[in-house]
Design a protein around this motif. Sequence first.
Motif, PDB file in Angstrom:
ATOM      1  N   GLN A 157       0.842  -1.135   0.519  1.00  0.00           N
ATOM      2  CA  GLN A 157      -0.062   0.170  -0.174  1.00  0.00           C
ATOM      3  C   GLN A 157       0.783   1.356   0.396  1.00  0.00           C
ATOM      4  O   GLN A 157       0.694   2.084  -0.741  1.00  0.00           O
ATOM      5  CB  GLN A 157      -1.201  -0.399   1.446  1.00  0.00           C
ATOM      6  CG  GLN A 157      -2.044  -0.943   1.277  1.00  0.00           C
ATOM      7  CD  GLN A 157      -3.203  -0.872   2.722  1.00  0.00           C
ATOM      8  OE1 GLN A 157      -2.687  -0.641   3.047  1.00  0.00           O
ATOM      9  NE2 GLN A 157      -4.178  -1.687   1.955  1.00  0.00           N
ATOM     10  N   ARG A 158       2.079   1.257   1.006  1.00  0.00           N
ATOM     11  CA  ARG A 158       3.084   2.291   0.993  1.00  0.00           C
ATOM     12  C   ARG A 158       3.534   2.889  -0.717  1.00  0.00           C
ATOM     13  O   ARG A 158       3.536   4.066  -1.074  1.00  0.00           O
ATOM     14  CB  ARG A 158       3.762   2.378   1.263  1.00  0.00           C
ATOM     15  CG  ARG A 158       5.178   3.222   1.889  1.00  0.00           C
ATOM     16  CD  ARG A 158       6.575   2.653   3.216  1.00  0.00           C
ATOM     17  NE  ARG A 158       6.521   1.857   2.586  1.00  0.00           N
ATOM     18  CZ  ARG A 158       7.718   1.854   2.103  1.00  0.00           C
ATOM     19  NH1 ARG A 158       8.080   2.628   1.241  1.00  0.00           N
ATOM     20  NH2 ARG A 158       8.433   0.221   1.588  1.00  0.00           N
ATOM     21  N   GLY A 165       1.550   1.817  -3.163  1.00  0.00           N
ATOM     22  CA  GLY A 165       1.408   2.689  -4.077  1.00  0.00           C
ATOM     23  C   GLY A 165       0.891   3.940  -4.018  1.00  0.00           C
ATOM     24  O   GLY A 165       0.776   4.602  -4.967  1.00  0.00           O
ATOM     25  N   LEU A 166       0.649   4.131  -2.917  1.00  0.00           N
ATOM     26  CA  LEU A 166       0.486   5.358  -2.495  1.00  0.00           C
ATOM     27  C   LEU A 166       1.883   6.235  -2.741  1.00  0.00           C
ATOM     28  O   LEU A 166       1.653   8.060  -3.532  1.00  0.00           O
ATOM     29  CB  LEU A 166       0.627   5.409  -0.802  1.00  0.00           C
ATOM     30  CG  LEU A 166      -1.092   5.619   0.079  1.00  0.00           C
ATOM     31  CD1 LEU A 166      -1.065   5.251   1.831  1.00  0.00           C
ATOM     32  CD2 LEU A 166      -2.125   6.285  -0.854  1.00  0.00           C
ATOM     33  N   GLU A 167       2.630   5.938  -2.838  1.00  0.00           N
ATOM     34  CA  GLU A 167       4.446   6.803  -3.133  1.00  0.00           C
ATOM     35  C   GLU A 167       3.784   7.070  -4.569  1.00  0.00           C
ATOM     36  O   GLU A 167       4.476   8.042  -5.324  1.00  0.00           O
ATOM     37  CB  GLU A 167       5.625   5.992  -2.712  1.00  0.00           C
ATOM     38  CG  GLU A 167       5.907   5.793  -1.236  1.00  0.00           C
ATOM     39  CD  GLU A 167       7.036   5.100  -0.852  1.00  0.00           C
ATOM     40  OE1 GLU A 167       7.811   4.209  -1.873  1.00  0.00           O
ATOM     41  OE2 GLU A 167       7.946   5.274   0.178  1.00  0.00           O
ATOM     42  N   HIS A 168       3.867   6.098  -5.150  1.00  0.00           N
ATOM     43  CA  HIS A 168       3.503   6.105  -7.248  1.00  0.00           C
ATOM     44  C   HIS A 168       2.155   7.280  -6.873  1.00  0.00           C
ATOM     45  O   HIS A 168       2.678   8.371  -7.881  1.00  0.00           O
ATOM     46  CB  HIS A 168       3.042   4.288  -7.417  1.00  0.00           C
ATOM     47  CG  HIS A 168       2.993   5.075  -9.349  1.00  0.00           C
ATOM     48  ND1 HIS A 168       3.822   5.301  -9.544  1.00  0.00           N
ATOM     49  CD2 HIS A 168       1.442   5.080  -9.416  1.00  0.00           C
ATOM     50  CE1 HIS A 168       3.686   5.491 -11.574  1.00  0.00           C
ATOM     51  NE2 HIS A 168       2.032   5.142 -10.670  1.00  0.00           N
ATOM     52  N   THR A 169       1.451   7.200  -6.247  1.00  0.00           N
ATOM     53  CA  THR A 169       0.023   8.121  -6.630  1.00  0.00           C
ATOM     54  C   THR A 169       0.540   9.821  -5.596  1.00  0.00           C
ATOM     55  O   THR A 169       0.053  10.755  -6.674  1.00  0.00           O
ATOM     56  CB  THR A 169      -0.751   7.689  -5.752  1.00  0.00           C
ATOM     57  OG1 THR A 169      -1.952   6.724  -6.095  1.00  0.00           O
ATOM     58  CG2 THR A 169      -2.413   8.370  -5.621  1.00  0.00           C
ATOM     59  N   VAL A 170       1.234  10.001  -4.577  1.00  0.00           N
ATOM     60  CA  VAL A 170       2.010  10.869  -4.893  1.00  0.00           C
ATOM     61  C   VAL A 170       2.775  11.419  -5.492  1.00  0.00           C
ATOM     62  O   VAL A 170       2.899  12.898  -6.271  1.00  0.00           O
ATOM     63  CB  VAL A 170       2.986  10.804  -3.038  1.00  0.00           C
ATOM     64  CG1 VAL A 170       3.351  12.195  -2.850  1.00  0.00           C
ATOM     65  CG2 VAL A 170       1.691  10.754  -2.242  1.00  0.00           C
TER      66      VAL A 170
END
Length: 111
Positions: free
Chosen positions: A55-56, A58-63
Motif C-alpha cells: 500500500q505504501r 502504491g501511495l508513493e506512486h500516487t503522490v
Amino acid sequence: ALSNEGPVKRGRSGPDFSMGGDAMSVSEQELFGLMAVAQEQQKAAVVAIERLEAQRAGLEHTVEQARAAVREMEMAGKASPLIIEKATRIAVSEAVSSALVAVRDETVKTL
C-alpha cells in the motif's frame, strides 16, 4: 494367576503427565501451545506488514503522479499568459492589416 509381564495398567490410556520419564509436563505443554500461538501471530504480522508495504508503494506512486500533475499545471499557468499574448498580437495584427487594406482600397477609389 500372577503374570511376569509387570504391573497391569488400568484407568486412562492417555498420555502420562507425571514428572517422570519422557512424558511432557503441563507447563511444557502450555509453553509449546504459547509458542505455536506466537508463531501464528508472527505469520499474521508478516502478512500485514507485506500488505502495508504494498500500500505504501502504491501511495508513493500516487503522490508522485500528483506532484507531476501539479508541475504540469504550474507550467501551463506560466505558459498561458504568453500564449494569450501571442494570440492577441496575431489577432490585432491581422485586424490592423485588414483595416489598412480596406483604407487603401477606399483611398484608391476616391482618388
